[in-house]
Design a protein around this motif. Structure first.
Motif, short mmCIF file in Angstrom:
data_model
loop_
_atom_site.label_atom_id
_atom_site.label_comp_id
_atom_site.label_asym_id
_atom_site.label_seq_id
_atom_site.Cartn_x
_atom_site.Cartn_y
_atom_site.Cartn_z
N THR A 124 0.64 -1.11 -0.28
CA THR A 124 -0.06 0.11 -0.17
C THR A 124 0.49 1.29 -0.49
O THR A 124 2.33 1.53 0.61
N ASP B 269 -7.34 2.05 1.34
CA ASP B 269 -7.09 0.35 0.89
C ASP B 269 -7.73 -0.47 1.92
O ASP B 269 -8.62 -0.10 2.95
N ALA C 238 -8.40 -2.82 3.58
CA ALA C 238 -7.72 -3.91 3.95
C ALA C 238 -7.23 -3.15 5.26
O ALA C 238 -6.43 -3.70 6.67
N GLN C 239 -6.91 -2.01 4.88
CA GLN C 239 -6.29 -1.23 6.15
C GLN C 239 -6.69 -0.86 7.87
O GLN C 239 -8.85 -1.58 7.68
N SER C 240 -6.25 -0.43 8.97
CA SER C 240 -7.12 -1.06 9.75
C SER C 240 -7.18 0.24 10.93
O SER C 240 -6.47 0.98 10.60
N ASP D 126 -15.11 -4.60 9.10
CA ASP D 126 -14.72 -5.09 9.76
C ASP D 126 -13.70 -4.42 9.57
O ASP D 126 -12.52 -5.46 10.48
N ALA D 127 -12.69 -3.82 8.92
CA ALA D 127 -11.39 -2.92 9.48
C ALA D 127 -11.63 -1.46 10.54
O ALA D 127 -10.83 -0.59 10.27
#
Length: 267
Positions: free
Chosen positions: A2, A92, A94-96, A124-125
């Protein structure tokens, strides 16, 4: 792998360094003038605060969150399989990301930021946590410590981008305390994105010195108690001589007790 978003191309020049971003513009300045006015109604105040934070959140997080390159088939892909695919840079998924509500002033700003993020990132993130900081006085009547026992934090912040949308950046002590508490109990984040609506030079110094991972995005820096020659100079040029806090640690010119006004509760 990323990448981070680019420079949003907005903001006023200053001398506070690259970790500070000042988003002063005529629209936002007008909104802040209304927010700080004694004549503003409570309904208007809430709407204005939300609109300022939507602008601040979108601008700051477009620059600070991780991005990826994607290919997304559009509805036109059925007729044009190759040309009908959009290719570009997006946040992104997928990032938290963790948004921190510092009660009371941070309730509305943090909810506004969380709602904006939830439209773009998977839940979920993404998380909205709440820090309840109650000042506790000692036997001499002075504040002895801060009790965070009523806080609600949903889990680890390790590796996350943590966003603190607390509207009034005065001394920086609340932000630094929040960061210490979160680090001690919930892990080390990748980055802190601090989003005060109005900040002081004293706040900037405190939070930037406290953690090198902190970046500040704000719509106004108030230094109204600085000497005339300092006020005439660009923001941050004489940082050590700038002053935005009165003897009671209220911001001048500021907007008054925003937490009390927002909640119509003066205790």
């Amino acid at each position: 792998m990323t990448a981070r978003g680019g420079d949003p191309g907005a903001g006023q020049r200053h001398h506070y360094g690259p970790r500070v971003h000042l988003l002063e513009d005529a629209w936002t300045a007008t909104a802040l003038a209304r927010i700080g006015s004694p004549a503003v109604s409570h309904t208007e105040l809430l709407a204005l605060l939300r609109s300022v934070y939507v602008h601040l959140c979108r601008t700051a997080l477009a620059a600070e969150l991780a991005t990826v390159e994607v290919e997304v088939p559009t509805r036109m892909a059925a007729a044009h399989p190759t040309a009908g695919v959009w290719r570009g840079t997006v946040l992104d998924p997928a990032q938290s990301v963790v948004v921190i509500d510092v009660i009371r002033g941070g309730i509305v700003p943090s909810q506004a930021c969380f709602e904006e993020l939830s439209r773009l990132l998977p839940l979920d993130a993404l998380r909205l946590d709440h820090l309840n900081m109650a000042r506790v006085a000692g036997a001499d009547g002075h504040v002895d410590h801060v009790d965070l026992s009523g806080s609600k934090v949903g889990g680890s912040i390790a590796g996350a981008t943590v966003i603190l949308p607390d509207p009034m950046g005065a001394t920086g002590s609340t932000t630094c305390l929040a960061q210490r508490h979160l680090r001690e109990h919930y892990g080390e984040p990748d980055k802190w994105v601090l989003l005060p609506m109005i900040a002081t030079p004293e706040y900037l110094r405190a939070v930037l010195d406290h953690d090198a991972r902190s970046v500040v995005w704000t719509t106004r820096i108030d230094r109204g108690l600085s000497p005339p020659d300092v006020l005439a100079a660009p923001p941050g040029l004489y940082w050590d001589r700038e002053r935005g806090l009165d003897a009671h640690d209220y911001i001048v010119p500021g907007a008054g007790g925003v937490g009390e006004v927002l909640n119509n509760s003066w205790c």
